[in-house]
Motif scaffolding. Structure first.
Motif, PDB file in Angstrom:
ATOM      1  N   HIS A   1      47.019  19.931  72.970  1.00 48.45           N
ATOM      2  CA  HIS A   1      46.157  19.001  72.241  1.00 48.45           C
ATOM      3  C   HIS A   1      45.671  17.836  73.086  1.00 48.45           C
ATOM      4  O   HIS A   1      44.636  17.242  72.782  1.00 48.45           O
ATOM      5  CB  HIS A   1      46.897  18.430  71.023  1.00 48.45           C
ATOM      6  CG  HIS A   1      47.429  19.466  70.088  1.00 48.45           C
ATOM      7  ND1 HIS A   1      48.673  20.038  70.240  1.00 48.45           N
ATOM      8  CD2 HIS A   1      46.892  20.042  68.984  1.00 48.45           C
ATOM      9  CE1 HIS A   1      48.879  20.905  69.260  1.00 48.45           C
ATOM     10  NE2 HIS A   1      47.817  20.933  68.493  1.00 48.45           N
TER      11      HIS A   1
ATOM     12  N   ALA B   1      41.886  14.009  62.986  1.00 47.15           N
ATOM     13  CA  ALA B   1      41.556  13.169  64.139  1.00 47.15           C
ATOM     14  C   ALA B   1      41.277  11.750  63.666  1.00 47.15           C
ATOM     15  O   ALA B   1      40.555  11.531  62.687  1.00 47.15           O
ATOM     16  CB  ALA B   1      40.331  13.721  64.868  1.00 47.15           C
TER      17      ALA B   1
ATOM     18  N   ILE C   1      45.755  12.262  68.259  1.00 45.90           N
ATOM     19  CA  ILE C   1      44.538  13.091  68.233  1.00 45.90           C
ATOM     20  C   ILE C   1      43.363  12.182  67.938  1.00 45.90           C
ATOM     21  O   ILE C   1      43.080  11.850  66.791  1.00 45.90           O
ATOM     22  CB  ILE C   1      44.648  14.209  67.164  1.00 45.90           C
ATOM     23  CG1 ILE C   1      45.884  15.065  67.411  1.00 45.90           C
ATOM     24  CG2 ILE C   1      43.388  15.059  67.161  1.00 45.90           C
ATOM     25  CD1 ILE C   1      45.866  15.865  68.683  1.00 45.90           C
TER      26      ILE C   1
ATOM     27  N   ARG D   1      38.104  15.476  67.583  1.00 43.06           N
ATOM     28  CA  ARG D   1      38.220  16.928  67.518  1.00 43.06           C
ATOM     29  C   ARG D   1      36.840  17.571  67.456  1.00 43.06           C
ATOM     30  O   ARG D   1      35.901  17.031  66.858  1.00 43.06           O
ATOM     31  CB  ARG D   1      39.068  17.367  66.338  1.00 43.06           C
ATOM     32  CG  ARG D   1      38.386  17.378  64.977  1.00 43.06           C
ATOM     33  CD  ARG D   1      39.311  17.988  63.927  1.00 43.06           C
ATOM     34  NE  ARG D   1      38.661  18.115  62.630  1.00 43.06           N
ATOM     35  CZ  ARG D   1      39.236  18.642  61.551  1.00 43.06           C
ATOM     36  NH1 ARG D   1      40.477  19.067  61.627  1.00 43.06           N
ATOM     37  NH2 ARG D   1      38.595  18.746  60.418  1.00 43.06           N
TER      38      ARG D   1
ATOM     39  N   TYR E   1      39.576  24.655  67.089  1.00 39.42           N
ATOM     40  CA  TYR E   1      39.503  23.236  67.396  1.00 39.42           C
ATOM     41  C   TYR E   1      39.784  22.965  68.869  1.00 39.42           C
ATOM     42  O   TYR E   1      40.554  23.681  69.517  1.00 39.42           O
ATOM     43  CB  TYR E   1      40.520  22.468  66.540  1.00 39.42           C
ATOM     44  CG  TYR E   1      40.443  22.806  65.079  1.00 39.42           C
ATOM     45  CD1 TYR E   1      39.564  22.144  64.232  1.00 39.42           C
ATOM     46  CD2 TYR E   1      41.217  23.834  64.545  1.00 39.42           C
ATOM     47  CE1 TYR E   1      39.474  22.473  62.881  1.00 39.42           C
ATOM     48  CE2 TYR E   1      41.139  24.181  63.205  1.00 39.42           C
ATOM     49  CZ  TYR E   1      40.265  23.502  62.372  1.00 39.42           C
ATOM     50  OH  TYR E   1      40.162  23.833  61.049  1.00 39.42           O
TER      51      TYR E   1
ATOM     52  N   TYR F   1      40.820  19.333  70.892  1.00 37.18           N
ATOM     53  CA  TYR F   1      41.145  17.941  70.612  1.00 37.18           C
ATOM     54  C   TYR F   1      41.067  17.073  71.862  1.00 37.18           C
ATOM     55  O   TYR F   1      41.346  17.529  72.980  1.00 37.18           O
ATOM     56  CB  TYR F   1      42.550  17.853  70.009  1.00 37.18           C
ATOM     57  CG  TYR F   1      42.663  18.539  68.671  1.00 37.18           C
ATOM     58  CD1 TYR F   1      42.007  18.024  67.553  1.00 37.18           C
ATOM     59  CD2 TYR F   1      43.399  19.711  68.519  1.00 37.18           C
ATOM     60  CE1 TYR F   1      42.097  18.655  66.317  1.00 37.18           C
ATOM     61  CE2 TYR F   1      43.496  20.343  67.287  1.00 37.18           C
ATOM     62  CZ  TYR F   1      42.839  19.810  66.190  1.00 37.18           C
ATOM     63  OH  TYR F   1      42.911  20.436  64.968  1.00 37.18           O
TER      64      TYR F   1
END
Length: 873
Positions: free
Chosen positions: A93, A395, A403, A406, A423, A425
């Motif tokens: 992420h 997000a 996060i 995104r 997705y 991120y």
């Protein structure tokens, strides 16, 4: 036995106010080697990336002093667990230095090797968890150094039997499959090393061990995780399992602790997610409306142009990852190839790129990670690494939240569980000068390149997008190949400008490049050898015809006259395919006459529907069949039911019959079914197929020339000393003819007429779809009649239709041209070629084709003199 080993170094609480030293809850710390440097954190005054969640929900991390440097917090819509532990060093992420990501896994692997000892490490197998720990598991295996690795997958693969499966209880997508190419990989009695990014409840590990131990019992398991986050209630479960199955269970982690959750946190977290998602949707709607206003005012909306494709030169036979197993021998070969692959990426990067992201794809984490590490060593740029994911996470653009941004885009690998959002991120707004998207070839689909696909989403946030495709490894099928004689992995398609003058996205050639091989032979020698049975026509190439100025002028005049008629036929055949064959067809043209038509059909689909259809060119040879290796590659990357074979025109229907027979033989030999052998053609004067643009026999200008209207590619070659059992058929790229190449000019001239024929196409398609289009094979009957009437007695020497007759004049030793009485400008080029070669043109009152070319039926060397004039028989 639960032998907890981690890298603890002090304890404390990570909360909304930052780090507070104190007594850690959970498992005790043990000896460790320390972590690689370079990890982000919050202990040195920086904002901890879990503060936002901690402040609003009262969540705290309790554990090692370095825990907050490894983990942040985010929220997601999940009925089982609203909070998400977000790793700073996993490369999923949060973009991170590839060396840091790889270093953590490798260091854990070294510790496993020390724990097991050399002998046990050599007998071990490393198993990583999809999708987040596929790269981590691979990196741990590299640290162990002596063990093969495997990772679970959510992608079923036809022909590969399951060796196990299990559930991941807290995930939004739970089912894991184990699909080793060699089932014996899991059947040994050496240690099994199970690798996950976090060890929370222990349910996933317990499910795995119970499932596998029942099938393949062994005496030792080692659990490896970046962080051990079990609650006090879960700490004893591994010891209970070890006693239950009578095996030793060890635990190796980089840090440990637990998550302190206040009462009602799940409901509060879900409400928070719902609120912020609603606000985000409203903001997105406002942005979309604002963009619409800008476009209405003439302000361009972007995004940037298509991604730049980087040909990696991935080594043949090396799997793209551990889905089917990855051995130490594979690792050695990959190590040797990485510098050259990274150099190809570096060469394609903009010269001023200072911040570069290597973006992997879901389970494909290890290959892009290793490419990122190699690129980081090679360039002065700041290289970061992360991957796309299935996991939906909220997000929030706040420095205290893990996060920040995104990107949302459709799945692009035809997932077994159906379409859905995916997705990426912390990519948007991160200031990357270039993003290198690395996917496997199974994910190099129209959805990837679509206007709402991943590449377009990236292009909106970075000046440069590169695409590197790693071949999806296709395990050998046990029914046809023994484990000790496994064929090499088939290479990726060749593309322009390295092979052909077409743009790389217009067509991928499933051929091998024989450009440096001398294959041309004088026309007379070839004809004598072919007719005497001493050689097959596909074993050599004719000398490329170089058109005179007068002939080139004829081509351009013919193109100007017929471009609209061709455009209409292109539209009709493409719309028929979309209506009757597949809504997302994969065009596979029969090289080379079919390839310009395949490109035009692809362009029509883009023009009319915004669809980015895959298009490949394959070889088919009369009497030898279609390239079976090309079919194998296509079956490994696409649904055979979506494959639509494309050709330029039909003559007597020989290739139509050849393809049907070849597909039937392929299904019997390989057990792969679903290919429809019916060809879609631009023109079907022989009435041999159901899917066509027209049944008129008119001049298609691409038939007037050879390679110079076909991307500068020769006809295909099949010769035993050049094409092995596991090779594609061959062809040459005539780069030296670039100054007379009209391939793209032909495509553009026809494409420019698409708007003008839209209505006519609709009307004709409507009529055709309600008409009986069953083939009558009247062309074949006419050929048989002509063969007997002219005393030839060989239908292979009768070439009906304008296109085939033209090729007789260009590539064979012609005897006569039969022309329908009254045929006009469609035959101007044929008459000119016949005059240049001294071939008589005979008008025939009743002829089902505009013209027919007759090859000299009794050719021996000397039958045609040096002046090129034919003799009569």
């Amino acid at each position: 036995m639960n032998n907890a080993v981690n890298d603890g170094g002090g304890a404390g609480v990570w909360s909304a106010t930052g780090f507070r030293p104190g007594t850690k809850a959970g498992a005790g710390a043990g000896p460790g080697t320390g972590s690689p440097s370079g990890t982000p954190g919050g202990a040195d005054g920086e904002t901890w990336s879990g503060c936002w969640v901690a402040e609003r929900l009262g969540v705290e991390l309790v554990g090692d002093e370095g825990l907050g440097e490894l983990l942040g917090l985010a929220l997601r819509r999940n009925p089982k667990r609203a909070h998400l532990l977000v790793s700073h060093v996993l490369g999923k992420h949060i973009p991170q230095s590839p060396a840091v990501v790889y270093g953590y896994g490798f260091a854990l692997g070294l510790r496993v090797r020390d724990l097991l000892g050399e002998d046990e490490a050599r007998r071990a197998v490393v198993l990583g968890y999809a999708e987040t720990a596929t790269g981590l598991g691979h990196s741990v295996a590299d640290g162990v150094g002596l063990a093969p690795c495997l990772h679970s997958t959510r992608r079923p693969v036809d022909g590969v039997a399951r060796a196990g499966g299990f559930e991941e209880s807290h995930s939004h997508a739970t089912s894991h499959l184990l699909l080793p190419e060699n089932p014996g990989l899991l059947a040994g009695d050496g240690p099994l090393v199970l690798v996950d990014d976090e060890f929370s409840t222990g349910n996933t590990i317990l499910n795995t061990i119970r499932d596998l131990h029942e099938r393949y019992p062994r005496g030792r398991y080692v659990i490896v995780a970046l962080v051990d986050m079990r609650s006090a209630a879960d700490l004893g479960r591994l010891d209970d399992l070890a006693r239950e199955i009578g095996a030793r269970v060890d635990l190796v982690t980089a840090a440990s602790g637990t998550v302190r959750l206040p009462e009602g946190v799940l409901e509060k977290g879900q409400a928070l997610v719902a609120r912020y998602e609603s606000e985000a949707e409203a903001s997105a709607q406002e942005a979309q409306e604002a963009q619409g206003v800008q476009e209405a005012q003439g302000v361009p909306a972007g995004p940037a142009g298509p991604a730049i494709r980087v040909e990696l030169g991935w080594p043949a036979g090396i799997p793209d990852g551990g889905r089917h197993g990855f051995t130490p021998e594979h690792r050695v070969r990959l190590e040797g190839a990485l510098p050259a692959m990274a150099a190809r990426i570096a060469e394609a990067l903009p010269s001023d790129a200072r911040r570069v992201l290597v973006l992997g794809f879901e389970e494909l984490m290890y290959a892009p990670l290793r490419l990122g590490v190699a690129l980081e060593k090679l360039t002065d740029a700041e290289v970061r690494y992360s991957t796309t994911t299935r996991s939906p996470v909220l997000a929030v653009d706040d420095p205290g939240y893990a996060i920040r941004t995104r990107l949302v885009f459709p799945a692009h690998d035809n997932p077994a569980d159906g379409p859905g959002d995916r997705y990426a991120y912390n990519v948007a707004g991160a200031g990357f000068d270039a993003v290198v998207a690395v996917v496997d070839s199974a994910a190099d689909t129209p959805e990837l390149h679509a206007p709402d696909g991943l590449l377009a989403a990236l292009a909106a946030h970075t000046p440069s997008v590169l695409l590197a495709v790693v071949p999806s490894y296709a395990p050998a099928r046990p029914s046809t190949t023994s484990p000790t004689e496994r064929p090499s992995m088939l290479p990726e398609p060749l593309r322009g400008p390295d092979f052909s003058s077409y743009a790389p996205d217009e067509v991928g050639w499933l051929l091998q490049d024989l450009s440096d091989t001398k294959l041309e032979a004088p026309t007379e020698e070839r004809e004598e050898a072919i007719q005497s049975g001493g050689a097959h026509y596909a074993e050599s190439l004719p000398v490329e015809y170089q058109p005179s100025e007068a002939y080139q002028e004829l081509f351009h005049n013919a193109l100007a006259v017929s471009a609209t008629r061709i455009a209409q036929a292109v539209g009709v055949v493409t719309e028929t395919v979309l209506a009757e064959r597949s809504p997302r067809p994969v065009l596979v043209s029969l090289a080379r006459a079919g390839t310009p038509v395949g490109v035009l059909m692809r362009r029509w689909a883009q023009h009319r529907h915004g669809a980015d259809l895959p298009h490949y060119a394959v070889s088919i040879v009369r009497g030898r069949g279609i390239d079976a290796n090309a079919l194998r590659w296509l079956a490994a990357h696409h649904d055979p039911a979506d494959i639509v074979f494309v050709d330029g025109w039909t003559g007597k229907g020989a290739i139509t019959r050849e393809l049907a027979q070849a597909v039937e033989e392929f299904e019997a030999s390989d057990g792969i079914t679903g290919f429809d052998p019916e060809i879609a053609v631009l023109a079907d004067p022989g009435s041999c197929v159901r899917t066509y643009g027209t049944r008129e026999d008119f001049l298609i200008p691409s038939a007037c020339l050879n390679s110079t209207v076909s991307g500068l590619i020769s006809r295909t070659v099949l010769r035993a000393d050049l094409v092995g059992e596991h090779d594609y058929h061959g062809a040459k790229f005539y780069r030296e003819l670039a100054d007379v190449d009209v391939s793209v000019a032909f495509l553009d001239a026809v494409s420019d007429r698409f708007d003008a024929v839209d209505e006519a196409v609709d009307a004709q398609v409507k009529e055709l779809l309600s008409t009986d289009r069953s083939p009558t094979w009247e062309g074949w009957a006419a050929v048989e009649r002509i063969s007997e009437e002219y005393g030839i007695h060989d239908v292979n020497l009768v070439k009906p239709g304008v296109g085939e007759a033209t090729r007789v004049l260009l590539r064979r030793v012609p005897w006569k041209i039969l022309a329908r009485a009254g045929a006009g400008a469609d035959l101007d080029h044929v008459r000119l070629l016949a005059e240049q070669r001294g071939v008589p043109v005979e008008e025939v009152a009743e002829l089902p084709y505009t013209c027919v070319g007759l090859i000299h039926p009794k050719y021996t060397r000397g039958a045609t003199g040096a002046d090129g004039k034919a003799v009569s028989v």
